[in-house]
Design a protein around this motif. Structure first.
Motif, PDB file in Angstrom:
ATOM      1  N   SER A 281       0.834  -1.213   0.000  1.00 17.34           N
ATOM      2  CA  SER A 281       0.000   0.000   0.000  1.00 17.34           C
ATOM      3  C   SER A 281       0.862   1.253   0.000  1.00 17.34           C
ATOM      4  O   SER A 281       2.005   1.255   0.491  1.00 17.34           O
ATOM      5  N   LEU A 301      -4.077   3.411  -0.899  1.00 17.70           N
ATOM      6  CA  LEU A 301      -4.463   2.499  -1.967  1.00 17.70           C
ATOM      7  C   LEU A 301      -3.619   1.237  -1.840  1.00 17.70           C
ATOM      8  O   LEU A 301      -2.433   1.320  -1.485  1.00 17.70           O
ATOM      9  N   GLY A 329      -8.647  -0.066  -0.978  1.00 17.31           N
ATOM     10  CA  GLY A 329      -8.019   0.993  -0.198  1.00 17.31           C
ATOM     11  C   GLY A 329      -8.468   0.907   1.249  1.00 17.31           C
ATOM     12  O   GLY A 329      -9.384   0.163   1.600  1.00 17.31           O
TER      13      GLY A 329
END
Length: 399
Positions: A281, A301, A329
């Motif tokens: 992420s 995200l 997300g």
């Protein structure tokens, strides 16, 4: 002998030749033998004293001291108002001359009067179209003021002369300081204003640089979907945060999570199934610090590949193709407390939403029983440890 004596007597009786009078200057011939002066806004006595050496030999008297005056005189009226001198001169034939100049003392007014008298004598100054009579003739003996009374120019007879309106003053420009040796020595009133002292320059504050910090967090995973609300294992995350000086934050992390179902123990290895998830992420957010307390909030995200194992061997569910990763997300909030200047300890809370590229969650089944569920709405809670290896010690105050 008799003729010589007679010639001597004739010479002695003849009048002595007189020396020819020097021709007087036009300015002296045109000036009146007497100057009657009135001043308003400045000292009359000082003005008369400064005007006498500049009058070309004419008598200078004040209007307040006049009991009777010869009609053949020149009246000089000086008024100082709003830092401006106004000089009005009425000559014996009734012509009126007006000139204005910058304000000053009696010497400045005397210079302006003398230059006007010289210009009038040389016909270099144009009179006003109106004619007027000298207040010395209109006032008469009643204008005499006792010597012990205060000099109040406001009680004088007003000058009934129409004066053209003064032009609007131009905006004042502050004078530039002039060195003392560059001032004209002829003007004793010249004053040099000292240049204002400049304050010492203030050093600009040093710009703060972004700080790189490392974080380690871990905790259980929970499914929030219906009817799949259950515990979905747990995991830990390694993260790198770039914290800016103006409350901005950039973060990147890798989380590894796992879940095991079936019987546990060495004898039941053949009945155990495992789920491994690796989430990568990136995100951005903000931070708030109050003393030792700090709160961070980020939006991220993520992409999350996964796989299923059985007896420590990878299992391909369904057809022999790789499973599609989860895309989504999450929002993360982490309050921490500074244990030391480099170590922060706290908790975190995270809410995530993810799905496969087709928009569905993942459900892994064995025959009719469900083994694992991934994706959809998930939550994670746990503890967080953050390290700032480049934190500087606070400077100690020196008394």
């Amino acid at each position: 002998m008799t003729q010589a004596a007679l010639l001597l007597a004739v010479l002695l009786a003849a009048p002595a030749p007189t020396a020819p009078e020097p021709p007087s200057s036009p300015a002296a011939a045109a000036r009146a033998p007497t100057l009657v002066v009135r001043a308003r806004g400045l000292d009359e006595r000082a003005l008369a004293g400064a005007l006498r050496p500049r009058s070309g030999g004419a008598d200078v008297v004040l209007l307040r001291d006049v009991a009777s005056v010869d009609p053949d005189h020149t009246f000089v009226d000086v008024e100082l108002q709003a830092a401006e001198l106004t000089v009005t001169i009425i000559v014996r034939d009734g012509r009126v001359f007006v000139r204005r100049g910058p304000g000053g003392g009696p010497r400045d007014a005397a210079r302006l009067c003398a230059s006007m008298l010289a210009a009038i004598a040389d016909d270099a100054l144009a009179p006003l179209p109106e004619r007027a009579t000298s207040p010395a003739l209109a006032a008469g003996p009643s204008e005499q003021v006792p010597e012990d009374m205060p000099e109040s120019p406001s009680d004088d007879v007003p000058l009934a002369v129409p004066v053209p309106p003064a032009p609007e003053p131009e905006p004042a420009v502050p004078p530039n300081p002039v060195p003392q040796d560059m001032l004209p020595r002829s003007d004793p009133l010249a004053v040099v204003e000292p240049a204002p002292a400049r304050p010492p320059p203030v050093p600009a504050p040093k710009a703060m640089r972004p700080t790189v910090e490392f974080a380690l967090s871990g905790g259980p995973l929970f499914g929030l979907g219906v009817p799949d609300a259950d515990v979905r294992g747990g995991g830990g995350e390694v993260r790198v945060d770039l914290r800016g000086p103006r409350a901005w934050l950039v973060t990147a992390g890798v989380r590894a999570a796992g879940h095991v179902v079936g019987r546990t123990g060495p004898a039941s290895r053949e009945e155990q199934f495992g789920l491994a998830r690796v989430r990568v992420s990136v995100g951005a957010g903000t931070w708030l610090r109050r003393g030792r307390f700090e709160l961070r909030a980020t939006a991220n995200l993520a992409v999350e590949p996964w796989l299923v194992t059985h007896a420590n061997q990878r299992v391909r569910p369904g057809e022999s193709v790789d499973p599609a990763p989860l895309l989504g997300g999450h929002i993360r909030i982490a309050p921490t407390f500074a244990v030391t200047r480099r170590l922060h300890l706290g908790a975190f809370a995270e809410v995530a939403a993810s799905a496969t590229p087709t928009g569905n969650a993942v459900r892994v089944r064995l025959s009719q029983s469900r083994l694992f569920t991934m994706g959809g709405l998930e939550a994670s809670l746990g503890i967080e440890l953050r390290v700032d290896p480049w934190a500087k010690r606070p400077k100690q105050r020196q008394d």
